[in-house]
Design a protein around this motif. Structure first.
Motif, PDB file in Angstrom:
ATOM      1  N   GLU A 120       0.687  -0.670  -0.230  1.00 23.59           N
ATOM      2  CA  GLU A 120      -0.349   0.338   0.137  1.00 23.59           C
ATOM      3  C   GLU A 120       0.609   1.323  -0.037  1.00 23.59           C
ATOM      4  O   GLU A 120       1.742   1.327   0.904  1.00 23.59           O
ATOM      5  N   CYS A 121       0.679   1.865  -0.955  1.00 25.06           N
ATOM      6  CA  CYS A 121       1.727   3.415  -0.907  1.00 25.06           C
ATOM      7  C   CYS A 121       0.770   4.699  -0.962  1.00 25.06           C
ATOM      8  O   CYS A 121      -0.024   4.226  -1.512  1.00 25.06           O
ATOM      9  N   GLY A 122       1.825   5.700  -1.436  1.00 25.23           N
ATOM     10  CA  GLY A 122       0.977   6.719  -1.797  1.00 25.23           C
ATOM     11  C   GLY A 122       2.135   7.837  -2.285  1.00 25.23           C
ATOM     12  O   GLY A 122       3.229   7.442  -1.902  1.00 25.23           O
ATOM     13  N   ILE A 123       1.587   8.869  -2.857  1.00 26.89           N
ATOM     14  CA  ILE A 123       2.284  10.026  -3.501  1.00 26.89           C
ATOM     15  C   ILE A 123       1.244  11.248  -3.149  1.00 26.89           C
ATOM     16  O   ILE A 123       0.169  11.226  -3.736  1.00 26.89           O
ATOM     17  N   GLY A 124       2.319  12.317  -2.431  1.00 27.81           N
ATOM     18  CA  GLY A 124       0.584  12.798  -2.058  1.00 27.81           C
ATOM     19  C   GLY A 124      -0.773  12.684  -1.398  1.00 27.81           C
ATOM     20  O   GLY A 124      -0.349  12.201  -0.769  1.00 27.81           O
ATOM     21  N   THR A 125      -1.571  12.807  -2.102  1.00 28.53           N
ATOM     22  CA  THR A 125      -3.113  12.375  -1.501  1.00 28.53           C
ATOM     23  C   THR A 125      -3.542  11.343  -1.870  1.00 28.53           C
ATOM     24  O   THR A 125      -4.484  10.802  -1.862  1.00 28.53           O
ATOM     25  N   SER A 126      -2.749  10.634  -2.522  1.00 24.17           N
ATOM     26  CA  SER A 126      -3.487   9.102  -3.274  1.00 24.17           C
ATOM     27  C   SER A 126      -2.958   8.296  -3.314  1.00 24.17           C
ATOM     28  O   SER A 126      -0.677   8.103  -2.760  1.00 24.17           O
ATOM     29  N   ARG A 127      -3.807   7.511  -2.733  1.00 26.42           N
ATOM     30  CA  ARG A 127      -3.369   6.505  -2.251  1.00 26.42           C
ATOM     31  C   ARG A 127      -3.419   4.913  -3.571  1.00 26.42           C
ATOM     32  O   ARG A 127      -4.520   4.692  -3.908  1.00 26.42           O
ATOM     33  N   PHE A 128      -2.679   3.939  -3.495  1.00 25.73           N
ATOM     34  CA  PHE A 128      -2.919   3.031  -4.315  1.00 25.73           C
ATOM     35  C   PHE A 128      -2.139   1.471  -3.757  1.00 25.73           C
ATOM     36  O   PHE A 128      -1.609   1.837  -2.644  1.00 25.73           O
ATOM     37  N   VAL A 129      -2.959   0.016  -4.313  1.00 27.43           N
ATOM     38  CA  VAL A 129      -2.002  -0.640  -3.906  1.00 27.43           C
ATOM     39  C   VAL A 129      -0.995  -1.292  -5.039  1.00 27.43           C
ATOM     40  O   VAL A 129      -1.543  -1.130  -6.425  1.00 27.43           O
ATOM     41  N   LEU A 130       0.475  -1.117  -4.789  1.00 27.77           N
ATOM     42  CA  LEU A 130       1.366  -2.374  -5.916  1.00 27.77           C
ATOM     43  C   LEU A 130       1.390  -3.550  -6.008  1.00 27.77           C
ATOM     44  O   LEU A 130       1.879  -4.303  -4.628  1.00 27.77           O
ATOM     45  N   ALA A 131       1.012  -4.024  -7.009  1.00 31.05           N
ATOM     46  CA  ALA A 131       0.735  -6.119  -7.121  1.00 31.05           C
ATOM     47  C   ALA A 131       1.617  -6.435  -7.715  1.00 31.05           C
ATOM     48  O   ALA A 131       1.974  -5.694  -8.758  1.00 31.05           O
ATOM     49  N   GLY A 132       2.638  -7.615  -7.097  1.00 28.08           N
ATOM     50  CA  GLY A 132       3.281  -8.272  -8.511  1.00 28.08           C
ATOM     51  C   GLY A 132       3.275  -9.755  -8.789  1.00 28.08           C
ATOM     52  O   GLY A 132       2.874 -10.184  -7.381  1.00 28.08           O
ATOM     53  N   SER A 133       3.466 -10.615  -9.148  1.00 25.01           N
ATOM     54  CA  SER A 133       3.124 -11.598  -9.617  1.00 25.01           C
ATOM     55  C   SER A 133       3.913 -12.246 -10.917  1.00 25.01           C
ATOM     56  O   SER A 133       3.946 -12.325 -12.134  1.00 25.01           O
ATOM     57  N   HIS A 134       4.206 -13.515 -10.495  1.00 27.52           N
ATOM     58  CA  HIS A 134       4.742 -15.007 -11.484  1.00 27.52           C
ATOM     59  C   HIS A 134       4.368 -15.825 -12.004  1.00 27.52           C
ATOM     60  O   HIS A 134       4.705 -16.461 -10.340  1.00 27.52           O
ATOM     61  N   LEU A 135       3.549 -16.159 -12.482  1.00 30.44           N
ATOM     62  CA  LEU A 135       2.837 -17.775 -12.287  1.00 30.44           C
ATOM     63  C   LEU A 135       3.587 -18.309 -12.731  1.00 30.44           C
ATOM     64  O   LEU A 135       3.961 -18.326 -13.867  1.00 30.44           O
ATOM     65  N   SER A 136       3.037 -19.877 -12.336  1.00 34.72           N
ATOM     66  CA  SER A 136       4.124 -20.632 -13.269  1.00 34.72           C
ATOM     67  C   SER A 136       4.189 -20.899 -15.579  1.00 34.72           C
ATOM     68  O   SER A 136       2.949 -20.604 -15.388  1.00 34.72           O
TER      69      SER A 136
END
Length: 247
Positions: A120-136
């Motif tokens: 869960e990240c933020g820049i200024g007043t904006s919040r967002f979730v950064l997500a990553g994966s690597h499937l089989s």
């Protein structure tokens, strides 16, 4: 300059002047088994705010190796490594990280462990979730892994930015599972024909960047340069996004 094209795109409705731009890179770095100097040159030249890494350090001295990779790229570690089984999130100092968590998919005997990473990240007043994966690479494993990753994503309230090596082309079942309800940045930018793998013989789009519909896609590129062809077996995906103001 890369040989690809970027496309200006619509902003999310009602963003107004309080919206925030975010530059995202999603990159399978091939375990740093290629030209690491070229890798560092590529990432630093693109000046990302966040990098979603696949095939990051995940074994012996993984903390040190992840920190060394981040330093080489001019960034800091947000989350990942061994707990996310090789998925890693890196950020610039412009980005605040409020909480992080990792996910591990069930192991099929004889196969590689796979997982996901979230911040869960933020820049200024904006919040967002950064997500990553690597499937089989195994088509019998991918659907279940995609479902578990999607279950985690679906539980989030904040807008999400997802970078993943899905190990299948768009239209596959696992791809459709992860993409459901999200915006495929390549499609929005009219760049779905741009291949991300392999750098030697580009013929597949197995790497994806998905965003919440509340996030605008301003620009998208599969970065194909002499440096990216030396740096990994995957091309990096770069996107400029417009985050909504605080929800």
């Amino acid at each position: 300059m890369s040989k690809g094209h970027g496309v200006g795109q619509v902003q999310s409705p009602g963003n107004g002047d309080s919206s925030v731009r975010l530059r995202v890179l999603s990159y399978n770095v091939h375990g740093q088994r290629d030209d690491v100097d070229a890798l560092a040159e590529v990432v630093r030249s693109l000046e990302p705010d966040v990098v979603i890494v696949q095939e990051a350090p995940r074994r012996f001295r993984w903390r040190h190796k992840c920190a060394a990779l981040a330093d080489r790229l001019g960034l800091v570690v947000a989350a990942g490594g061994l707990p996310a089984l090789g998925n890693l999130l890196l950020t610039s100092l412009r980005v605040q990280v409020y909480r992080t968590w990792c996910q591990q998919y069930p192991l099929t005997p004889g196969r590689h462990l796979r997982g996901g990473v979230f911040a869960e990240c933020g820049i200024g007043t904006s919040r967002f979730v950064l997500a990553g994966s690597h499937l089989s690479t195994d088509p019998t494993e991918r659907p279940g892994q995609a479902a578990l990753f999607k279950q985690e994503l679906a539980a989030l309230r904040l807008p999400v930015v997802v970078g993943a090596d899905l190990n299948e082309n768009s239209g596959g079942g696992a791809w459709r599972t992860v993409a459901d309800g999200l915006t495929d940045a390549a499609v929005v930018a009219d760049a779905a024909e741009r291949f991300t793998f392999s750098c030697v013989y580009p013929h597949n789009r197995i790497d994806a960047l998905f965003v919440d519909p509340r996030i605008g896609v301003l620009d998208y590129d599969v970065v194909d340069t002499p440096q990216t062809r030396r740096a990994s077996d995957h091309f990096p995906i770069r996107a400029d996004l417009l985050l909504p103001a605080a929800l």
